[in-house]
Design a protein around this motif. Sequence first.
Motif, PDB file in Angstrom:
ATOM      1  N   GLY A 132      -2.975  52.236  45.740  1.00  0.00           N
ATOM      2  CA  GLY A 132      -2.749  52.989  46.815  1.00  0.00           C
ATOM      3  C   GLY A 132      -1.397  53.409  46.816  1.00  0.00           C
ATOM      4  N   PHE A 133      -0.886  52.439  45.043  1.00  0.00           N
ATOM      5  CA  PHE A 133       0.886  52.757  45.001  1.00  0.00           C
ATOM      6  C   PHE A 133       1.289  54.376  44.252  1.00  0.00           C
ATOM      7  CE2 PHE A 133       0.539  48.094  45.775  1.00  0.00           C
ATOM      8  CZ  PHE A 133       2.155  47.837  46.295  1.00  0.00           C
ATOM      9  N   THR A 134       2.355  54.240  44.395  1.00  0.00           N
ATOM     10  CA  THR A 134       2.618  56.167  43.216  1.00  0.00           C
ATOM     11  C   THR A 134       3.896  55.776  43.704  1.00  0.00           C
ATOM     12  OG1 THR A 134       2.618  58.385  43.709  1.00  0.00           O
ATOM     13  CG2 THR A 134       2.480  57.653  46.044  1.00  0.00           C
ATOM     14  N   THR A 135       5.217  56.852  43.097  1.00  0.00           N
ATOM     15  CA  THR A 135       6.313  56.834  43.386  1.00  0.00           C
ATOM     16  C   THR A 135       6.864  57.579  43.602  1.00  0.00           C
ATOM     17  OG1 THR A 135       6.009  58.412  41.060  1.00  0.00           O
ATOM     18  CG2 THR A 135       6.249  55.827  40.746  1.00  0.00           C
ATOM     19  N   VAL A 136       7.952  57.923  44.367  1.00  0.00           N
ATOM     20  CA  VAL A 136       8.682  58.549  45.271  1.00  0.00           C
ATOM     21  C   VAL A 136       9.068  60.088  43.923  1.00  0.00           C
ATOM     22  CG1 VAL A 136      11.290  60.089  46.401  1.00  0.00           C
ATOM     23  CG2 VAL A 136      10.124  57.845  46.728  1.00  0.00           C
ATOM     24  N   GLU A 170      13.775  60.866  54.955  1.00  0.00           N
ATOM     25  CA  GLU A 170      12.348  60.488  55.106  1.00  0.00           C
ATOM     26  C   GLU A 170      11.182  61.321  54.327  1.00  0.00           C
ATOM     27  OE1 GLU A 170      12.077  58.214  56.872  1.00  0.00           O
ATOM     28  OE2 GLU A 170      14.430  57.780  58.103  1.00  0.00           O
ATOM     29  N   LYS A 171      11.345  62.686  53.722  1.00  0.00           N
ATOM     30  CA  LYS A 171      10.855  62.853  53.578  1.00  0.00           C
ATOM     31  C   LYS A 171      10.321  61.811  51.795  1.00  0.00           C
ATOM     32  CE  LYS A 171       8.721  67.492  51.061  1.00  0.00           C
ATOM     33  NZ  LYS A 171       9.290  68.363  51.110  1.00  0.00           N
ATOM     34  N   CYS A 172       8.635  61.879  51.856  1.00  0.00           N
ATOM     35  CA  CYS A 172       8.441  61.530  50.343  1.00  0.00           C
ATOM     36  C   CYS A 172       7.414  62.051  49.656  1.00  0.00           C
ATOM     37  CB  CYS A 172       7.754  60.136  51.079  1.00  0.00           C
ATOM     38  SG  CYS A 172       7.239  58.907  49.451  1.00  0.00           S
ATOM     39  N   LEU A 208       7.408  51.540  41.956  1.00  0.00           N
ATOM     40  CA  LEU A 208       6.525  52.560  43.328  1.00  0.00           C
ATOM     41  C   LEU A 208       6.429  51.763  44.219  1.00  0.00           C
ATOM     42  CD1 LEU A 208       3.777  49.580  39.985  1.00  0.00           C
ATOM     43  CD2 LEU A 208       4.475  52.607  40.398  1.00  0.00           C
ATOM     44  N   VAL A 209       6.103  52.254  44.983  1.00  0.00           N
ATOM     45  CA  VAL A 209       5.720  52.798  46.902  1.00  0.00           C
ATOM     46  C   VAL A 209       4.207  52.797  47.306  1.00  0.00           C
ATOM     47  CG1 VAL A 209       6.404  55.070  47.202  1.00  0.00           C
ATOM     48  CG2 VAL A 209       6.702  53.678  48.442  1.00  0.00           C
ATOM     49  N   LYS A 210       3.995  52.493  48.257  1.00  0.00           N
ATOM     50  CA  LYS A 210       2.917  52.063  48.933  1.00  0.00           C
ATOM     51  C   LYS A 210       3.337  52.244  50.528  1.00  0.00           C
ATOM     52  CE  LYS A 210      -1.861  49.279  49.174  1.00  0.00           C
ATOM     53  NZ  LYS A 210      -2.136  47.823  49.451  1.00  0.00           N
ATOM     54  N   LYS A 211       2.015  53.013  51.042  1.00  0.00           N
ATOM     55  CA  LYS A 211       2.333  53.689  52.180  1.00  0.00           C
ATOM     56  C   LYS A 211       1.287  53.344  53.368  1.00  0.00           C
ATOM     57  CE  LYS A 211       3.845  58.385  52.890  1.00  0.00           C
ATOM     58  NZ  LYS A 211       4.117  59.398  52.795  1.00  0.00           N
ATOM     59  N   ASP A 212       1.600  53.059  54.257  1.00  0.00           N
ATOM     60  CA  ASP A 212       0.398  53.047  55.204  1.00  0.00           C
ATOM     61  C   ASP A 212      -0.006  53.908  56.231  1.00  0.00           C
ATOM     62  OD1 ASP A 212      -1.685  52.540  57.318  1.00  0.00           O
ATOM     63  OD2 ASP A 212      -0.537  50.483  57.860  1.00  0.00           O
ATOM     64  N   GLY A 213      -0.657  55.151  56.318  1.00  0.00           N
ATOM     65  CA  GLY A 213       0.240  56.497  56.957  1.00  0.00           C
ATOM     66  C   GLY A 213       1.165  57.020  56.167  1.00  0.00           C
TER      67      GLY A 213
END
Length: 407
Positions: free
Chosen positions: A150-154, A5-7, A266-271
């Motif tokens: 707000g997009f980044t990467t793992v 679950e860690k990003c 690319l990945v985006k998170k909400d919290g």
Amino acid sequence: MESPEKCCDTQFKVLSSGDYILPPPLQASIDKIVEKEGYISHKTFNRSVSTSGGNFLAELYEVDIKGSTADGDKETHIFIKNKMEDIQLSIFDIAECYSMETFFYGHLSKLYDDIQNKANIPIEERYNMVKSYDATNPNAIILENLAKKGFTTVHRMEVAPLRFAQLSVQQLARFHGLSWVLEKQHPEYFEKKIRPLKTTVQFNDNYQKFIDNMSTYTDKCVDVEKRVRLNNFKSGVLEIFKKNYFENAGSRCCLCHGDYRADNILVKKDGDNITEVIPVDYQLLYYGCPVLDFIFFIFPCTDQEFRRKHLDDLKDLYYKSLRKFLKYFNMDVESVYPRREFETEYKKRRDFGLAFGLLATPVLFTSDDDVPDIAKDDLGDISVTPDPKMDERIRGLVDDFLKWGIL
């Protein structure tokens, strides 16, 4: 062992100030964008950036345009991947890689948008693509800068978060589905533009040298008995790559991404919640067996525990997502790509997962400060210092393939 679950977010590192002077061809492209976007007055802020080892073949820039238009104030945020000059890699055709990505963003992505629009596919059910600008050319890929949204990467060393893996597999199924839709709706275009595409990777003596080079790092991770089996497998790795990329008689094929790994998504998170992923980097597109993209994604970015818990579920998710996507086009997945064939191809080509995992892991586990400069050193000659976490990842990979009877 890392929690699935860690990003670990990877942010761009700024290498220059906001008044960085772009190379003249790039500045000319920005000027065209300024004109097309309708700016009456504007200021630009340019930065040279690094992805901390996540990109090997390009100079990266961010450009922020701020100003006024006839409709009011406006901001445009641009990301540029510019081809490095004078790179000659023995296992890649760099010019062909950039031509391939230009083809995707300049032509195919627009056709895919049109196909999805006509089918009235809901936004949340579509294949996601980054907006590209018409100034994109075979020397520079010019895209919307999604880091501003707000997009980044793992991070490449971390185990993929489960939600990230789920969303990425769904997107992969839609990407493959679009290829089969394109084949049905635009058969002449497909026959001319898609079916002839071959991988730009050259599986030659230098590639073998790269395999041998990386094995010096992975061999140390396992005990003597397993190392003997690993070396026997390693002797046939080059042929495994050739077989999986070129021997497709009897296999259902489509357009494949070719480099579908975690740091190309690319990945985006909400919290703490991952809400969206967008695949990028289409330099290695080719026409081939779709299960290779799935295998390519799974094995470098997961560990043994993750695969034990989630691999079968992700295979199910891929196929369910493909079924759902094709329904929008009145296409039956069992007619296009039967589940039985998907499972057969997966088992037949699973050795590719071990081959690629052994090859890629030492580079993926190299620290940001020690990433090799392949602009100067070819892949067969690079030296890396992998993080100690690599050892457990390799041991888990080897143990899985021993269990599956491939080693």
